[in-house]
Design a protein around this motif. Sequence first.
Motif, short mmCIF file in Angstrom:
data_model
loop_
_atom_site.label_atom_id
_atom_site.label_comp_id
_atom_site.label_asym_id
_atom_site.label_seq_id
_atom_site.Cartn_x
_atom_site.Cartn_y
_atom_site.Cartn_z
N GLU A 139 0.83 -1.21 0.00
CA GLU A 139 0.00 0.00 0.00
C GLU A 139 0.87 1.26 0.00
O GLU A 139 0.62 2.20 -0.76
CB GLU A 139 -0.92 0.01 1.23
N GLY A 140 1.88 1.29 0.88
CA GLY A 140 2.75 2.46 0.97
C GLY A 140 3.51 2.71 -0.32
O GLY A 140 3.63 3.86 -0.78
N GLY A 195 -11.85 8.49 -6.21
CA GLY A 195 -11.10 8.19 -7.42
C GLY A 195 -9.91 7.28 -7.17
O GLY A 195 -9.72 6.27 -7.85
N ALA A 196 -9.09 7.61 -6.16
CA ALA A 196 -7.90 6.80 -5.86
C ALA A 196 -8.31 5.44 -5.28
O ALA A 196 -7.64 4.43 -5.55
CB ALA A 196 -7.01 7.55 -4.88
N SER A 197 -9.39 5.39 -4.52
CA SER A 197 -9.85 4.12 -3.96
C SER A 197 -10.34 3.18 -5.06
O SER A 197 -10.04 1.97 -5.05
CB SER A 197 -10.98 4.35 -2.95
N LEU A 198 -11.09 3.72 -6.03
CA LEU A 198 -11.54 2.89 -7.15
C LEU A 198 -10.35 2.37 -7.95
O LEU A 198 -10.33 1.21 -8.38
CB LEU A 198 -12.47 3.71 -8.06
N SER A 234 -8.12 -1.63 2.32
CA SER A 234 -6.82 -1.07 1.94
C SER A 234 -6.98 0.06 0.93
O SER A 234 -6.26 1.06 0.96
CB SER A 234 -5.91 -2.15 1.37
N ALA A 235 -7.96 -0.11 0.01
CA ALA A 235 -8.18 0.89 -1.04
C ALA A 235 -8.58 2.23 -0.44
O ALA A 235 -8.11 3.29 -0.89
CB ALA A 235 -9.26 0.41 -2.00
N LEU A 236 -9.42 2.20 0.58
CA LEU A 236 -9.83 3.46 1.22
C LEU A 236 -8.65 4.11 1.95
O LEU A 236 -8.53 5.33 1.99
CB LEU A 236 -10.98 3.20 2.20
N GLY A 237 -7.76 3.29 2.53
CA GLY A 237 -6.56 3.83 3.15
C GLY A 237 -5.66 4.51 2.14
O GLY A 237 -5.12 5.60 2.39
N LEU A 271 -7.90 5.83 10.42
CA LEU A 271 -9.19 5.15 10.51
C LEU A 271 -9.28 4.00 9.52
O LEU A 271 -9.59 2.86 9.88
CB LEU A 271 -10.31 6.16 10.26
N PHE A 272 -8.98 4.28 8.24
CA PHE A 272 -9.17 3.27 7.20
C PHE A 272 -8.15 2.14 7.28
O PHE A 272 -8.49 0.97 7.09
CB PHE A 272 -9.14 3.92 5.82
N PHE A 273 -6.88 2.47 7.56
CA PHE A 273 -5.88 1.41 7.67
C PHE A 273 -6.11 0.55 8.91
O PHE A 273 -5.85 -0.66 8.90
CB PHE A 273 -4.47 2.00 7.69
N LYS A 274 -6.63 1.15 9.98
CA LYS A 274 -6.94 0.39 11.19
C LYS A 274 -8.09 -0.58 10.92
O LYS A 274 -8.06 -1.74 11.34
CB LYS A 274 -7.32 1.35 12.32
#
Length: 382
Positions: A141-142, A303-306, A317-320, A370-373
């Motif tokens: 992800e990073g 956009g980035a999550s999609l 992970s996508a939302l993070g 929040l999202f990665f947790k």
Amino acid sequence: MLILQLAIILIASKIAGSLSVRLGQPSVLGTLLIGIVLGPSVLGLVNETETLAEFSEIGVILLMFIAGLETDLDEFKRSGIASTYVGFGGIIFPLVFGYGAGILLGMSAPQSWFLGLVLSATSVSISVQALKEMNQLKTREGTTILGAAVIDDVVVIIALAFLMSLSGGDVNLTAVILKKVAFFAGALLIGWAVVPLFLKRFSVLKESETVISSALIICFVYAYLAEFTGVAAIIGAYIAGVAISLTDFKHEIFEKVETISYSIFVPVFFTSIGVTAQFGGIGENIIPIVLLSILAILTKLIGASLGSVLAGFSWGSALGIGAAMVSRGEVALIIADIGLETKLLSQDMFAIIVVVTLVSTLVTPPMMKLFFKRAAASQNIG
């Protein structure tokens, strides 16, 4: 006066960062907020000066240099397609919806497209710090986030040059593209052939700390050349870090650069973002500020999550990843300043963009946390 301001910034940023961690948030959020408190908008203990701005620029350059040193190049290569999806997803949505917002606000078509481009910009310097604190920087992800940031910067700047050439500006689109191609080609060639040799030769000089000095020379030269060719300086610094990460000097350089950076320059960078915040005139423009802030956050996030989902990431992970791309930072401000000079942005709209940029920067760390947790919790359950 500068010495006193630096002392105030360091003590306040460390305390605020610690309090933020105690409250379950990344320390960078506390540092950003304390900058607002220290700045002219609240206490007025620290003022925006040219010297402070230079310290701040060194801080963000070193932060991205460290990120490059920590990058796993093999993982970076594997994340190429994912970074492309995330980068373009995070550009298309803000660009299109930003254009629509501009039209609704009564702006001309070129001005509306410019607004879309400002909202398409991404600066992951804030996200990098949050990723480090969550031990996510070296993950897939990073690496995807860092790669997407490079793509975002290049595409947005080229699109900006294209728009300005169509709007009658004195811009040669071919020259803009060739300069960027030359930078990346030169950066890769120098990183492969020159950087290792330079480190070896420079490190044997009969002088103290030659290894760290040689690394900083490489970092600053890369940052300068990136900025000279129209690529963000932070991208140049990141590539310099990646180049050095392939050498035997990586660990020694990383430890010493991290010490130098986090003892003074990085705290100054984070705090100065809040210090430069200007809240005058918010009352008259509160509605467009709120609407554009919501638009800026949601379009990047969605956009980035999609793009992340298309690349095979889970929604968690996508939302993070999407949250990490939300911060516009100094990149958006640089583009907005160009718009102000070329009359593509009015003075009022420029002021609005500054506040929207600050909002997007402040919400990024807690959203990422929040999202990665949640993603980690869902993986543990699964």
